[in-house]
Design a protein around this motif. Structure first.
Motif, PDB file in Angstrom:
ATOM      1  N   ILE A   1       0.836  -1.202   0.000  1.00  0.00           N
ATOM      2  CA  ILE A   1       0.000   0.000   0.000  1.00  0.00           C
ATOM      3  C   ILE A   1       0.869   1.249   0.000  1.00  0.00           C
ATOM      4  CG2 ILE A   1      -1.706   1.287   1.341  1.00  0.00           C
ATOM      5  CD1 ILE A   1      -2.657  -1.175  -0.309  1.00  0.00           C
TER       6      ILE A   1
ATOM      7  N   PHE B   1       2.029   1.591  -3.444  1.00  0.00           N
ATOM      8  CA  PHE B   1       0.967   2.118  -4.297  1.00  0.00           C
ATOM      9  C   PHE B   1       0.756   3.609  -4.065  1.00  0.00           C
ATOM     10  CE2 PHE B   1      -3.399   3.234  -5.194  1.00  0.00           C
ATOM     11  CZ  PHE B   1      -3.497   2.825  -6.510  1.00  0.00           C
TER      12      PHE B   1
ATOM     13  N   LEU C   1      -4.551   1.358 -11.198  1.00  0.00           N
ATOM     14  CA  LEU C   1      -5.726   0.688 -10.642  1.00  0.00           C
ATOM     15  C   LEU C   1      -5.646  -0.818 -10.869  1.00  0.00           C
ATOM     16  CD1 LEU C   1      -8.475   3.247 -11.545  1.00  0.00           C
ATOM     17  CD2 LEU C   1      -7.517   2.769  -9.322  1.00  0.00           C
TER      18      LEU C   1
ATOM     19  N   LEU D   1      -3.506  -2.067  -8.280  1.00  0.00           N
ATOM     20  CA  LEU D   1      -4.157  -2.145  -6.973  1.00  0.00           C
ATOM     21  C   LEU D   1      -5.048  -3.388  -6.888  1.00  0.00           C
ATOM     22  CD1 LEU D   1      -4.424  -0.749  -4.288  1.00  0.00           C
ATOM     23  CD2 LEU D   1      -6.277   0.618  -5.196  1.00  0.00           C
ATOM     24  N   VAL D   2      -5.731  -3.697  -7.980  1.00  0.00           N
ATOM     25  CA  VAL D   2      -6.548  -4.918  -7.995  1.00  0.00           C
ATOM     26  C   VAL D   2      -5.653  -6.130  -7.693  1.00  0.00           C
ATOM     27  CG1 VAL D   2      -7.889  -6.459  -9.454  1.00  0.00           C
ATOM     28  CG2 VAL D   2      -8.290  -4.014  -9.556  1.00  0.00           C
TER      29      VAL D   2
ATOM     30  N   ILE E   1      -4.699  -6.217  -4.037  1.00  0.00           N
ATOM     31  CA  ILE E   1      -5.773  -6.690  -3.164  1.00  0.00           C
ATOM     32  C   ILE E   1      -5.911  -8.203  -3.303  1.00  0.00           C
ATOM     33  CG2 ILE E   1      -8.247  -6.557  -2.709  1.00  0.00           C
ATOM     34  CD1 ILE E   1      -8.125  -3.631  -3.473  1.00  0.00           C
ATOM     35  N   GLY E   2      -5.720  -8.697  -4.520  1.00  0.00           N
ATOM     36  CA  GLY E   2      -5.753 -10.143  -4.718  1.00  0.00           C
ATOM     37  C   GLY E   2      -4.705 -10.846  -3.873  1.00  0.00           C
TER      38      GLY E   2
END
Lengths: 498, 468
Positions: free
Chosen positions: A132, A135, A173, A176-177, A180-181
């Protein structure tokens, strides 16, 4: 406060001071920027001198504080052989930009603040050990560069800036996906890079692993950029100011390639190995296509922009080849990854220098069109000399950093996957296009815009010169750099081979 | 079960505050109406403080189990009260000395009370009470400026509100008819055995009513008109505060439903429809407030994502509350910029604002990029945890839809940022003169933008408070 935090936040603090002191004179603002960039570089040098290769799975100068414990995301920093060369390169390029901008007349205080902000963001990204946090810096670099292009660019700057923003934001983005995965798949859920590297959370789940890797790869490929995600790059470069281009090509593109070796390879080794061929193919296509399109350009800056696609292609090629396991190739693959990291540093230095030199063309004669010049070597010998060094470094002449990087990339990659030899043609084409550019701009009768062209001023020599000197130093004396990179590259290859 | 009215002290303070403002306003001369603003602010601060005191405790039922005081209620109370307080600050520029000053404040307080009632409601009839209490003051607020656009917007809102209010009542009636109770505590078990068709119809109707209050699809038509037609402070209020109660109420409703039908999917569809329609419609808006109006429709879509996985992921409730808090402060920051320049009603008239007013320009960038979900603002953390919750709850596709929509939304937020930092002067036809911001609004914009960043950086503490 740990030294890494200091390196990251010192420029930001200076930026806030610059914004908060509107009465500060322009000269003072310019020199403040130079001073802060110099101090930051000094800190990085100090870190380098005290650096000792950490054990596998650890980072040097590590620091960690709770940030969002609810989702196991922490403020976690550290460096190793993959990131240390990159933060050093970043500090050098930002200092070069600060010196180059000493003659800037368009809102120098705001510009200095914006670039200091970008420096914080870039430093932060390379030392992040939390997805994070990574990111956060990744996204803020896009915001900062948007304002650089929109605010100080020329030509159709607003449009190019918007295109840049939309494209790279799309990439972020997707990234980011993917993050999160990884987070959801990890047990316990975490965003910590070290833990995720140890866990390899999606091992054994082929489809999910492939999808998460695809999301991360798309995100990084847009930023890198590789074919076919490169279309934002030429307009962004053409319309960006010189120092913006230098930072964009020198530092920001490395965020993508760095992500390959830092995140995608070690955290998703199984999926990486499965899709290594696809990455190699993308690398080869980027190398050849980037070189061919660069060959067709008449605009010098666009040409250099397309050679970036070519040079980033080598990196994709090497990291892809590192995922192709075969008997007894572990060492070769280590060489390829070492070459890839060396290429990141080398390309940053060389392309940074070339874009700053392109800025001189725009500044003196208002055009990048190579056909408008001719015989420029006579009125501007210093410019011609530095330009020639930059061009030769970029085409990979031995004795300069580009050669060290590309030699290792090809040695390692061809041993691991012989087909990668196809990409050698890229080197040939880049050699041709740089020689042709040299010939068109510098040789023959002095004509067109070359007449009355002022040679490089002190600030320009002192910004471009050190970048090329470092490239030469690495080319002649690569050991200190490779000693830092090699252990980390071996760890990376070991991780992807799990 | 007991009444325990002390648990409702924040709501009581807010409502009494509204009454005091209303009554005292009619005795005070025009020049002394600011006293009512102070009273209203005191009531809001008191509400927030009382709610803060209750926050760390365990969940407690009040009013014989029809109202729950738990973390969600507590956070909604604090966020709604502080949000309304910021709106009062914006109102200082616009409404001070106007003929209906104290009435406006009173209506703000009543509507906020309704929001709080909605947020804590654990009974369908209390939901209806909250809905009416939050809605009726709103109709008056939208029309209070007495402009033609305001009148039209008030009419539209009223008609839609009446329609969806009736729908809500129909839904409550249906659910009561099949279960003989309106209390959530009993509904879960009884609805499981009730005829699925009737339950579905009832729940859809109740959700429809809540969607009107939240401003989500399919009951969203009034939002852009009201945001454009009403006064600036009212627009900021109605796109922010009532949503808090409605979304929390939707969360409680969905969490209580038995899983005999695919409720999560229904909510997910509403979420996707809201975010997509809101984003697409916002594309070509040239009035910043109308643009923000559509943007709030899309934001409701994001807010419904954790509602869709209510009870299926531990991340759902804390991320909902985090997103709500972040959305409130960020959306108010964006509106505060529009009320700082009340006469600039065209995106192009902001040309050059970034250079003339650097801090205000920076606040706008923080607010708009915050609404996109750019780190380190608090909305980013909310969006991150929200999508993680969706993925965790088995709706990975919903996470992807959220990100695709985020990208789509980026374009129209940039349409506003671009002129702010663009070159050249604003065209004369839209707005002449220098950028002279209204004082209070400018201060509010900078403060809320700063809060948005501070909360983002300090999100860990918020998360800890919200997940107890």
């Amino acid at each position: 406060m740990n030294v890494l935090s200091l390196i990251v936040f010192l420029p930001l603090a200076a930026a806030l001071v610059l914004v908060g002191l509107p009465r500060l004179g322009d000269t003072a603002a310019r020199w403040t920027w130079v001073a802060v960039a110099a101090v930051d570089l000094a800190l990085v040098v100090a870190v380098w001198l005290r650096y000792q290769t950490p054990e596998p799975g650890r980072l040097a100068f590590e620091e960690r504080a709770e940030w969002i414990p609810g989702v196991n995301s922490s403020y976690h920093l550290g460096v190793d052989g993959l990131s240390l060369p990159l933060i050093a390169m970043t500090a050098v390029i930002f200092l070069a930009c600060a010196i180059y901008a000493l003659r800037e007349t368009d809102r120098p205080r705001t510009q200095a603040a914006l670039f200091l902000f970008l420096q914080s963001v870039s430093m932060g990204l390379f030392v992040s050990a939390d997805l994070i946090l990574f990111f956060l810096f990744f996204d803020l670099s896009i915001v900062g560069m948007y304002f650089v292009i929109a605010g100080w660019g020329h030509g159709d700057a607003a449009r190019s800036a918007l295109k840049f923003f939309l494209y790279t934001f799309l990439g972020s983005l997707a990234l980011l996906v993917g993050f999160i995965g990884l987070y959801i798949a990890a047990d316990p859920h975490t965003f910590d890079m070290i833990e995720l590297t140890q866990q390899t959370p999606l091992a054994g789940s082929g489809l999910a692993g492939g999808l998460v890797l695809a999301a991360i790869l798309v995100g990084l490929a847009v930023k890198t950029p590789t074919v076919p995600f490169h279309t934002w790059l030429p307009p962004a470069h053409t319309d960006a100011p010189a120092i913006g281009s230098a930072v964009l090509a020198g530092v920001l593109l490395k965020m993508g390639t760095y992500g390959f070796v830092r995140i995608a390879m070690p955290m998703l080794p199984e999926a990486w190995r499965t899709w290594a061929w696809a990455i190699v193919v993308v690398g080869i296509v980027s190398v050849v296509y980037g070189a061919l399109v660069a060959l067709a350009q008449t605009d010098f800056k666009r040409m250099v922009a397309y050679t970036s696609v070519n040079h980033m292609g080598y990196i994709a090629l090497a990291v892809g080849a590192a995922g192709i396991l075969a008997e007894d190739t572990a060492q070769a693959r280590g060489v390829a990854v070492t070459g890839a990291v060396t290429q990141m540093v080398s390309h940053g230095l060389i392309t940074g220098a070339l874009f700053l030199l392109a800025g001189v063309l725009q500044d003196r004669a208002g055009t990048y069109d190579m056909g408008s010049y001719g015989g420029l070597a006579a009125p501007a010998p210093r410019f011609a000399a530095l330009f020639a060094v930059g061009a030769f470094a970029s085409l990979g002449l031995p004795g300069l950093s580009g050669f060290i990087a590309e030699f290792q990339i090809f040695t390692g990659s061809i041993a691991a996957a012989p087909v990668t030899a196809v990409a050698l043609v890229g080197i040939l084409i880049t050699a041709a296009l740089f020689l042709r550019a040299l010939q068109r701009i510098f040789t023959g009768e002095t004509r067109g815009r070359s007449a009355g062209f002022g040679d490089l001023r002190a600030a320009e020599v002192w910004s471009v010169g050190p970048l090329l000197a470092l490239s030469l130093l690495i080319g002649v004396l690569p050991r200190p750099l490779l000693d830092v990179i090699e252990p980390a590259a071996e760890v990376a290859v070991e991780l992807v081979g799990r | 079960m007991a009444m325990r009215p002390a648990l409702l002290l924040p709501e009581i303070v807010l409502f009494l505050g509204g009454l005091v403002v209303l009554v005292s306003g009619s005795f005070l001369p025009r020049t002394r109406q600011w006293v009512t603003r102070v009273v209203a602010a005191a009531a809001l601060v008191g509400t927030a403080l009382l709610a803060l005191l209750d926050l760390p405790g365990p969940a407690q039922p009040a009013m014989e189990g029809t109202f729950t005081v738990d973390t969600a209620t507590g956070v909604a109370r604090i966020v709604a009260a502080l949000g309304t307080l910021i709106v009062l600050v914006l109102a200082s520029d616009e409404i001070a000395g106007s003929p209906r000053e104290s009435e406006t404040y009173a209506l703000f307080l009543f509507s906020a009370t309704g929001t709080l009632v909605l947020a804590g409601a654990d009974d369908l009839l209390v939901v209806v009470v909250g809905f009416l209490l939050a809605s009726i003051p709103l109709y008056g607020l939208i029309g209070i400026g007495r402009t033609p656009r305001g009148a039209e917007a008030a009419m539209k809102t009223y008609l839609l509100g009446a329609l969806f209010g009736i729908l809500l009542l129909v839904g409550v009636t249906l659910l009561y008819g099949v279960s003989a109770t309106t209390s959530y505590a009993d509904l879960t078990g009884r609805l499981a055995d009730a005829p699925a068709g009737a339950v579905a119809a009832g729940v859809v109707a109740v959700l429809g009513g809540l969607m009107f209050k939240a401003g989500g699809v399919p009951a969203h038509f009034w939002v852009p008109d009201a945001a454009q037609g009403a006064g600036g402070a009212v627009a900021a209020f109605l796109t922010t505060v009532p949503k808090i109660g409605a979304v929390v109420a939707a969360y409680r409703l969905v969490a209580m439903l038995p899983d005999t039908l695919a409720w999560p999917l229904l909510v997910a569809v509403l979420a996707v429809a809201s975010m997509t329609l809101g984003n697409l419609a916002a594309y070509w808006q040239s009035d910043p407030r109308r643009l923000l109006g559509w943007s709030t429709v899309s934001q409701i879509g994001y807010l419904l994502v954790p509602v869709a996985v209510a009870g299926r992921s531990d991340l759902a409730l804390p991320s909902l509350l985090l997103y709500l808090a972040g959305y409130t402060v960020t959306n108010l920051a964006a509106f505060a910029v529009t009320t700082a320049f009340p006469d600039r009603r065209d995106l192009d008239s902001y040309r050059g604002m970034g250079r003339a007013r650097p801090w205000l320009g920076a606040s706008l960038v923080v607010a708009l990029l915050g609404l996109v979900g750019t780190p380190p603002t608090v909305v980013f953390v909310g969006k991150l945890t929200t999508t993680a919750a969706a993925w965790d709850g088995g709706h990975a596709w919903l996470a992807v839809v959220v990100f695709v929509n985020t990208l789509v939304s980026l374009f129209y937020y940039l349409r506003w940022i671009a002129p702010v930092y663009g070159r050249g002067e604003p065209p004369a036809r839209t707005m002449p003169g220098p950028f002279q911001p209204e004082r209070w609004s400018a201060a509010a914009a900078m403060t809320t933008a700063a809060i948005s960043v501070v909360l983002g950086v300090g999100a860990g503490a918020l998360w800890a408070a919200f997940s107890t």
